[in-house]
Design an enzyme around this catalytic site. Structure first.
Site, PDB file in Angstrom:
ATOM      1  CG  PHE A 123      40.610  42.117  30.714  1.00  0.00           C
ATOM      2  CD1 PHE A 123      41.300  41.593  31.788  1.00  0.00           C
ATOM      3  CD2 PHE A 123      40.897  41.634  29.446  1.00  0.00           C
ATOM      4  CE1 PHE A 123      42.266  40.611  31.617  1.00  0.00           C
ATOM      5  CE2 PHE A 123      41.851  40.658  29.257  1.00  0.00           C
ATOM      6  CZ  PHE A 123      42.550  40.146  30.350  1.00  0.00           C
ATOM      7  CB  CYS A 124      42.463  46.808  33.982  1.00  0.00           C
ATOM      8  SG  CYS A 124      41.038  47.647  34.692  1.00  0.00           S
TER       9      CYS A 124
END
Length: 163
Positions: A123-124
């Site tokens: 995830f970012c």
């Protein structure tokens, strides 16, 4: 002798309003099927090439998980959650159990090599960096998931962040 066109537009005046009528000439449809049948040796490879293109594009993409699905993977599948955000974004909070690697593909590959038996979730901030990394990681054969919408989606769902 008037040659028919494939598409004709006719107009009429009804009262004070302009009326436009569309009419399709469907007599060209048999020619289309005739073309397909007589040129099957061109049509079949074209259909196969298009199908192969869409298949490979789909297989290169990681499965996108909603935040609730991510929680399920963490709790039941012992997934490895990798945070790809930069230092400034990371300072705003983190997801419990997430391992911070920063936006570095090589660090990501090293961590995945250590944990080959676990599902990998990236995830970012908004999902773009995760998508980019997942394509590279899928090339090397890893099964990769990404958090749909990134941490922005996590926050929008009202889920907690740790300081």
């Amino acid at each position: 002798f008037k040659q028919k066109t494939a598409y004709e537009i006719s107009a009429c005046l009804v009262g004070s309003e302009m009326c436009i009528r569309d009419s399709y000439d469907t007599s060209l449809m048999p020619y289309f099927f005739e073309f397909l049948l007589t040129n099957w040796f061109l049509v079949i490879p074209l259909v196969l090439a298009i199908s192969l293109f869409f298949y490979t594009e789909n297989s290169r993409k990681a499965t996108k998980l909603e935040p609730q699905e991510l929680i399920f993977q963490l709790n039941n599948k012992n997934a490895l959650l990798l945070d790809l955000r930069n230092d400034k974004e990371f300072a705003k909070g983190k997801i419990s159990q997430a391992l911070y690697l920063g936006p570095n593909l090589e660090n990501c590959k090293k961590e995945i090599d250590k944990n080959t038996d676990k599902p990998i979730i990236l995830f970012c901030q908004n999902g773009n960096k995760s998508e980019e990394f997942s394509k590279e990681l899928k090339k090397s054969g890893s099964e990769v998931f990404i958090l749909k919408g990134g941490i922005n989606n996590w926050i929008a769902e009202g889920l907690p962040l740790l300081d």
